[in-house]
Design a protein around this motif. Sequence first.
Motif, PDB file in Angstrom:
ATOM      1  N   THR A 206     109.402  65.135  -0.751  1.00 31.01           N
ATOM      2  CA  THR A 206     109.526  65.167   0.843  1.00 31.01           C
ATOM      3  C   THR A 206     109.366  66.291   1.554  1.00 31.01           C
ATOM      4  O   THR A 206     108.923  67.352   1.063  1.00 31.01           O
ATOM      5  N   ASP A 207     108.624  66.589   3.014  1.00 29.39           N
ATOM      6  CA  ASP A 207     108.221  68.072   3.757  1.00 29.39           C
ATOM      7  C   ASP A 207     110.045  68.585   3.680  1.00 29.39           C
ATOM      8  O   ASP A 207     109.709  70.411   3.810  1.00 29.39           O
ATOM      9  N   ASP A 208     110.610  68.251   4.196  1.00 27.97           N
ATOM     10  CA  ASP A 208     111.364  68.679   4.308  1.00 27.97           C
ATOM     11  C   ASP A 208     112.791  68.770   3.403  1.00 27.97           C
ATOM     12  O   ASP A 208     112.654  67.964   2.075  1.00 27.97           O
ATOM     13  N   SER A 209     113.928  69.704   3.663  1.00 30.21           N
ATOM     14  CA  SER A 209     114.888  70.071   2.136  1.00 30.21           C
ATOM     15  C   SER A 209     115.816  69.405   2.469  1.00 30.21           C
ATOM     16  O   SER A 209     116.473  68.841   3.502  1.00 30.21           O
ATOM     17  N   ALA A 212     117.798  66.495   5.725  1.00 29.98           N
ATOM     18  CA  ALA A 212     116.620  66.233   6.256  1.00 29.98           C
ATOM     19  C   ALA A 212     115.536  66.010   5.786  1.00 29.98           C
ATOM     20  O   ALA A 212     114.695  64.718   5.684  1.00 29.98           O
ATOM     21  N   GLY A 213     115.731  66.454   3.790  1.00 31.04           N
ATOM     22  CA  GLY A 213     114.572  65.065   3.384  1.00 31.04           C
ATOM     23  C   GLY A 213     115.141  64.331   2.826  1.00 31.04           C
ATOM     24  O   GLY A 213     114.175  63.617   2.976  1.00 31.04           O
ATOM     25  N   GLU A 216     114.633  62.023   6.012  1.00 28.21           N
ATOM     26  CA  GLU A 216     112.602  61.694   5.874  1.00 28.21           C
ATOM     27  C   GLU A 216     112.270  60.471   5.218  1.00 28.21           C
ATOM     28  O   GLU A 216     110.762  60.053   4.796  1.00 28.21           O
TER      29      GLU A 216
END
Length: 227
Positions: A206-209, A212-213, A216
């Motif tokens: 994912t782009d988010d961690s 939040a990841g 996503e």
Amino acid sequence: MTPPLAVDIDGTLTGPDRGLDPRVMPVLQEWDAPVVVATGKAFPYPVALCEFLAIPITVIAENGGVVAVAGEEIVFTGDPEGAWAVAEEYEAAGYDLGWDEPDFVNRWRETEIAVALDQPLDPLERIAADHGLEVVDTGFAYHVKTPDVDKGKGLKAVARTLDLDPEDFVAVGDSENDVATFETAGRSIAVANADERALAAADEVTDDSYGAGFLEAVEAIRGEDVR
């Protein structure tokens, strides 16, 4: 069709402060397929998480050392006596497990012990090897465990109990103890804060961690791409 989900806790459902991201709660509660909480935490923690989310208790705890599905037998594997022997020898050598007293990190562990990341690793690995055990860095602690126990084998056991194929599952995680889960599940997604081994093993990242990841990753599972 919603696939069954195998998800880690620390670093995946939490924020960097280790607190559960509240946005993940309704996602897990409303997931229209089995949810397996697969964690390095001591057995009571994932059970409590399932209980407070009001979802079926289906857990892999202590890096695969404990597997439990509500209404079925709880299976314990590993070598708790050996793990505690390592802890005693480590402390006798002048080191410390690194937790405040009372030690809530290890108090309810059934199959392994955990040592804080600010404690020396080399002597811990050496002593563990002398006892035929290994040390796994989950990003939150060093876990002293039996080498042939891991989350992937735990997922296979859960899948058998649920009459599913392990490849039916999507696994989401963030650290090297999730690699075996990634290799066992049919699809794997690492959140952006994952360590190098997890990033290399995952099918997607994912782009988010952190939490939040995970959110996503959920969107990806529901049909949107992740890089």
